[in-house]
Scaffold this active site. Sequence first.
Site, PDB file in Angstrom:
ATOM      1  N   ASP A 181      -2.431   4.675  -2.454  1.00  0.00           N
ATOM      2  CA  ASP A 181      -3.037   5.613  -1.892  1.00  0.00           C
ATOM      3  C   ASP A 181      -2.124   6.776  -1.612  1.00  0.00           C
ATOM      4  O   ASP A 181      -2.433   7.150  -0.220  1.00  0.00           O
ATOM      5  CB  ASP A 181      -3.877   4.961  -0.659  1.00  0.00           C
ATOM      6  CG  ASP A 181      -5.000   5.895   0.294  1.00  0.00           C
ATOM      7  OD1 ASP A 181      -5.240   6.990  -0.340  1.00  0.00           O
ATOM      8  OD2 ASP A 181      -5.193   5.722   1.385  1.00  0.00           O
ATOM      9  N   HIS A 200      -1.408  11.232  -4.751  1.00  0.00           N
ATOM     10  CA  HIS A 200      -2.564  11.565  -5.694  1.00  0.00           C
ATOM     11  C   HIS A 200      -2.244  12.433  -6.674  1.00  0.00           C
ATOM     12  O   HIS A 200      -3.432  13.008  -7.398  1.00  0.00           O
ATOM     13  CB  HIS A 200      -3.667  12.057  -4.798  1.00  0.00           C
ATOM     14  CG  HIS A 200      -4.120  11.080  -3.655  1.00  0.00           C
ATOM     15  ND1 HIS A 200      -4.018   9.785  -3.877  1.00  0.00           N
ATOM     16  CD2 HIS A 200      -4.366  11.326  -2.230  1.00  0.00           C
ATOM     17  CE1 HIS A 200      -4.517   9.235  -2.516  1.00  0.00           C
ATOM     18  NE2 HIS A 200      -4.553  10.232  -1.738  1.00  0.00           N
ATOM     19  N   GLU A 213       0.776  -1.162  -0.108  1.00  0.00           N
ATOM     20  CA  GLU A 213       0.030   0.029   0.118  1.00  0.00           C
ATOM     21  C   GLU A 213       0.840   1.258  -0.021  1.00  0.00           C
ATOM     22  O   GLU A 213       1.876   1.313   0.932  1.00  0.00           O
ATOM     23  CB  GLU A 213      -1.112   0.143   1.119  1.00  0.00           C
ATOM     24  CG  GLU A 213      -1.820   1.364   1.180  1.00  0.00           C
ATOM     25  CD  GLU A 213      -3.025   1.200   2.134  1.00  0.00           C
ATOM     26  OE1 GLU A 213      -4.200   1.571   1.764  1.00  0.00           O
ATOM     27  OE2 GLU A 213      -2.943   0.533   3.326  1.00  0.00           O
ATOM     28  N   ILE A 214       0.657   2.074  -0.816  1.00  0.00           N
ATOM     29  CA  ILE A 214       1.511   3.225  -0.994  1.00  0.00           C
ATOM     30  C   ILE A 214       0.661   4.401  -0.360  1.00  0.00           C
ATOM     31  O   ILE A 214      -0.651   4.671  -0.742  1.00  0.00           O
ATOM     32  CB  ILE A 214       1.472   3.744  -2.808  1.00  0.00           C
ATOM     33  CG1 ILE A 214       2.307   2.544  -3.236  1.00  0.00           C
ATOM     34  CG2 ILE A 214       2.235   4.903  -2.611  1.00  0.00           C
ATOM     35  CD1 ILE A 214       2.371   3.050  -4.894  1.00  0.00           C
ATOM     36  N   GLU A 250      -6.436   4.475  -5.749  1.00  0.00           N
ATOM     37  CA  GLU A 250      -7.720   5.226  -5.065  1.00  0.00           C
ATOM     38  C   GLU A 250      -7.555   6.890  -5.446  1.00  0.00           C
ATOM     39  O   GLU A 250      -6.577   7.305  -5.910  1.00  0.00           O
ATOM     40  CB  GLU A 250      -7.134   5.133  -3.593  1.00  0.00           C
ATOM     41  CG  GLU A 250      -7.699   3.786  -3.204  1.00  0.00           C
ATOM     42  CD  GLU A 250      -7.932   3.714  -1.332  1.00  0.00           C
ATOM     43  OE1 GLU A 250      -7.607   4.906  -0.919  1.00  0.00           O
ATOM     44  OE2 GLU A 250      -8.253   2.769  -0.833  1.00  0.00           O
ATOM     45  N   ASP A 251      -8.886   7.242  -5.224  1.00  0.00           N
ATOM     46  CA  ASP A 251      -8.824   9.171  -5.177  1.00  0.00           C
ATOM     47  C   ASP A 251      -8.437   9.480  -6.539  1.00  0.00           C
ATOM     48  O   ASP A 251      -7.793  10.544  -6.703  1.00  0.00           O
ATOM     49  CB  ASP A 251      -7.824   9.360  -3.991  1.00  0.00           C
ATOM     50  CG  ASP A 251      -8.447   9.213  -2.567  1.00  0.00           C
ATOM     51  OD1 ASP A 251      -9.339   8.964  -2.226  1.00  0.00           O
ATOM     52  OD2 ASP A 251      -7.577   9.188  -1.831  1.00  0.00           O
ATOM     53  N   SER A 310      -4.879   2.340   8.167  1.00  0.00           N
ATOM     54  CA  SER A 310      -4.973   1.432   7.083  1.00  0.00           C
ATOM     55  C   SER A 310      -4.233   0.177   6.993  1.00  0.00           C
ATOM     56  O   SER A 310      -4.766  -1.052   6.657  1.00  0.00           O
ATOM     57  CB  SER A 310      -4.569   2.245   5.664  1.00  0.00           C
ATOM     58  OG  SER A 310      -5.144   1.496   4.587  1.00  0.00           O
ATOM     59  N   ASP A 314       5.743   5.342   2.431  1.00  0.00           N
ATOM     60  CA  ASP A 314       5.385   6.782   2.554  1.00  0.00           C
ATOM     61  C   ASP A 314       6.647   7.523   2.457  1.00  0.00           C
ATOM     62  O   ASP A 314       7.605   7.246   2.573  1.00  0.00           O
ATOM     63  CB  ASP A 314       4.653   7.189   3.858  1.00  0.00           C
ATOM     64  CG  ASP A 314       3.782   8.117   4.137  1.00  0.00           C
ATOM     65  OD1 ASP A 314       2.614   7.816   4.016  1.00  0.00           O
ATOM     66  OD2 ASP A 314       4.410   9.307   3.958  1.00  0.00           O
TER      67      ASP A 314
END
Length: 272
Positions: free
Chosen positions: A182, A185, A112-113, A211-212, A120, A138
């Site tokens: 995520d 963005h 997960e980014i 996402e987003d 999360s 991150d």
Amino acid sequence: MGSAGDSAGADKTDEGGLKWRGIKWLASWGWHLKLRPFRLRRTARVRPRIGMANALISPELLQPVELEHRSPEDDLFRRFEQSQNVHKWHHYFEIYSDQFGPLRNRPIRMLEIGVFRGGSLEMWKKWFHPDSLIVGLDIDPDCRAYEQPDRNLFVRIGDQSDGPFLRSVAEEFGPFDLILDDGGHTTHQMIASFNHLFGAPLKAGGLYVVEDTHTNFWPGYVDSRMTFIEFCKALVDLMHATYFDAHSIDPFAFSGDRAKQRWTLPYIQAWL
């Protein structure tokens, strides 16, 4: 009568509003402005395409309708509600339960980014098989605090558009059954991460989720010549490029011996 602090606050608000209006005006002409550090980059023009789409759609299909919010009724959303450190759109959860559900019956590797406050990563760790390996990326060094190696929960610090960094993470933990972007963005980040991670770092048959993507329509986040939405539309074209080269003859529909022929295709076209 307002204090000096109130007046300064009003000036700051006005200045921020003026800056935002300037960013939106430049975006309407296909330019992305970043002030710190200063950068002016040619980008996609989103608004004209929306106007073109509206012009092609019948007036009946453009009539306004009201949608009522309904919370998902599934286990994943209940886990989300119990956490104070996860921010996700509610309508994601039914999709995730449907698409990710088949992965729950075995240990998986997930990347997960975007770690934020770690909620999360914790949610996924508790929802997937207990022996699953979850890795978060991150750019904020403080996110290292959420790593728990004894639970197969890892955090790596780096830029999601940095190819060598992403390759090092994939070599250490991959290939992944599921990659979820995520992160920052911006359109540049979405495209860069996809290009670096969709190949070998993702298992055959694995899932790549972004996402987003609504940020592709926010002026401050469009910082590339194509938005990620446009990039995905181009991938649909690329999936069908073989038919263009075949001059309207379907190369996969022949019978007999010709059906056994091998075809050389770009990796992305073959696997999409």
